[in-house]
Design an enzyme around this catalytic site. Structure first.
Site, short mmCIF file in Angstrom:
data_model
loop_
_atom_site.label_atom_id
_atom_site.label_comp_id
_atom_site.label_asym_id
_atom_site.label_seq_id
_atom_site.Cartn_x
_atom_site.Cartn_y
_atom_site.Cartn_z
N SER A 107 89.78 76.53 72.18
CA SER A 107 89.20 75.24 71.76
C SER A 107 88.99 74.35 72.99
O SER A 107 89.50 74.65 74.07
CB SER A 107 90.15 74.55 70.78
OG SER A 107 91.36 74.18 71.44
N HIS A 119 100.68 72.19 77.97
CA HIS A 119 100.83 70.74 78.08
C HIS A 119 102.26 70.30 78.38
O HIS A 119 102.51 69.11 78.52
CB HIS A 119 100.36 70.08 76.77
CG HIS A 119 99.11 70.71 76.23
ND1 HIS A 119 97.91 70.65 76.89
CD2 HIS A 119 98.87 71.44 75.10
CE1 HIS A 119 96.98 71.31 76.20
NE2 HIS A 119 97.55 71.81 75.10
N HIS A 169 91.42 78.40 77.21
CA HIS A 169 91.68 77.74 75.93
C HIS A 169 90.50 78.00 75.03
O HIS A 169 89.35 77.77 75.43
CB HIS A 169 91.89 76.23 76.11
CG HIS A 169 93.03 75.95 77.02
ND1 HIS A 169 94.33 76.15 76.63
CD2 HIS A 169 93.07 75.59 78.32
CE1 HIS A 169 95.12 75.89 77.65
NE2 HIS A 169 94.39 75.55 78.70
N PRO A 182 102.42 80.82 72.53
CA PRO A 182 102.87 80.65 71.14
C PRO A 182 101.75 80.40 70.13
O PRO A 182 100.80 79.68 70.42
CB PRO A 182 103.79 79.42 71.22
CG PRO A 182 103.49 78.75 72.51
CD PRO A 182 103.02 79.84 73.43
N ASN A 183 101.92 81.02 69.01
CA ASN A 183 101.05 80.89 67.84
C ASN A 183 99.73 81.65 67.97
O ASN A 183 98.97 81.72 67.01
CB ASN A 183 100.78 79.42 67.48
CG ASN A 183 102.05 78.69 67.12
OD1 ASN A 183 102.78 79.14 66.25
ND2 ASN A 183 102.36 77.60 67.81
N ARG A 191 96.66 66.84 74.60
CA ARG A 191 96.16 68.16 75.04
C ARG A 191 95.29 68.06 76.28
O ARG A 191 94.85 69.07 76.83
CB ARG A 191 95.34 68.83 73.92
CG ARG A 191 96.16 69.17 72.70
CD ARG A 191 95.34 69.94 71.67
NE ARG A 191 95.93 69.79 70.35
CZ ARG A 191 96.89 70.60 69.86
NH1 ARG A 191 97.36 71.62 70.58
NH2 ARG A 191 97.39 70.39 68.67
N ALA A 228 100.42 75.95 73.51
CA ALA A 228 101.05 74.62 73.57
C ALA A 228 101.85 74.40 74.86
O ALA A 228 102.00 73.25 75.30
CB ALA A 228 101.96 74.42 72.36
N ASP A 233 105.68 76.74 87.64
CA ASP A 233 106.48 77.21 88.77
C ASP A 233 106.38 78.72 88.94
O ASP A 233 106.29 79.23 90.06
CB ASP A 233 107.95 76.80 88.59
CG ASP A 233 108.18 75.32 88.83
OD1 ASP A 233 107.27 74.63 89.33
OD2 ASP A 233 109.30 74.84 88.52
N ARG A 265 90.09 67.09 72.16
CA ARG A 265 91.07 67.02 71.08
C ARG A 265 92.04 65.87 71.35
O ARG A 265 91.72 64.95 72.09
CB ARG A 265 91.76 68.38 70.92
CG ARG A 265 90.74 69.47 70.52
CD ARG A 265 91.40 70.82 70.35
NE ARG A 265 92.41 70.78 69.27
CZ ARG A 265 93.30 71.75 69.06
NH1 ARG A 265 93.30 72.84 69.83
NH2 ARG A 265 94.18 71.65 68.07
C1 DQA Z 1 94.95 76.35 72.90
C2 DQA Z 1 94.95 74.81 72.91
C3 DQA Z 1 96.37 74.27 72.89
O1 DQA Z 1 96.34 72.84 72.92
C4 DQA Z 1 97.07 74.71 71.63
O2 DQA Z 1 98.41 74.25 71.63
C5 DQA Z 1 97.00 76.17 71.42
C6 DQA Z 1 95.78 76.89 71.74
C7 DQA Z 1 93.53 76.92 72.77
O3 DQA Z 1 93.39 78.14 72.96
O4 DQA Z 1 92.58 76.20 72.48
O5 DQA Z 1 97.92 76.77 70.89
O6 DQA Z 1 95.51 76.80 74.13
#
Ligand code: DQA
Length: 143
Positions: A102, A80, A100, A10-11, A111, A77, A87, A107
């Site tokens: 970041s 976490h 990841h 997501p995102n 996370r 996300a 599974d 952080r």
């Molecule tokens: C992420 C780190 C996650 O904590 C966050 O929710 C993300 C991106 C990263 O690529 O650093 O959406 O996975």
């Protein structure tokens, strides 16, 4: 021949505009294009998918049991929170790399824990989008 599956959660469809100070200026299309090109150099087809929905990611991981040699995933996300993704990964036999962009360990505390790390053969965090290439080389090396 089985492909290498790149999954983004997501995102991550918003890469490039999403908090660039954390995630950089490359878009998801840039990431997928570079991943596909490197996979070809390494002798593999790549299939790249992104979803904002946990169940969709679970279904793609289930399908990967028949179609993918290895999985590189940034569960975003869901890293976490998702026992369901853990599974599904536990049913997959090939190498799994967790990426990841970041450094999740530097952080917020929520996370720091990753369910996916319990299954991943390696976890890369804090290397920017370069982490996808590192992960790809690693999983191919394990095949
Ligand atoms: C992420 C780190 C996650 O904590 C966050 O929710 C993300 C991106 C990263 O690529 O650093 O959406 O996975």
């Amino acid at each position: 021949m089985k492909h290498i599956l790149l999954l983004n959660g997501p995102n991550l469809n918003m890469l490039g505009t999403r908090q660039p100070e954390l995630y950089g200026s490359d878009t998801l299309s840039d990431v997928e294009r570079e991943f596909t090109a490197l996979a070809a150099e390494l002798g593999f087809d790549a299939v790249c998918k992104q979803s904002n929905y946990e169940g969709q990611l679970v279904e793609w991981i289930q399908e990967a049991r028949e179609t993918a040699a290895a999985i590189v995933l940034n569960p975003a996300a869901y890293t976490h929170t998702s026992v369901a993704i853990l599974d599904a990964l536990n049913m997959f036999d090939g190498p799994v790399a967790e990426v990841h962009i970041s450094d999740i360990y530097k952080r917020e505390e929520f996370r720091h824990h990753s369910y996916v790390s319990l299954r991943a053969d390696l976890t890369i965090a804090g290397k920017g989008v370069e982490g996808y290439a590192i992960a790809l080389r690693d999983v191919v090396g394990r095949l």
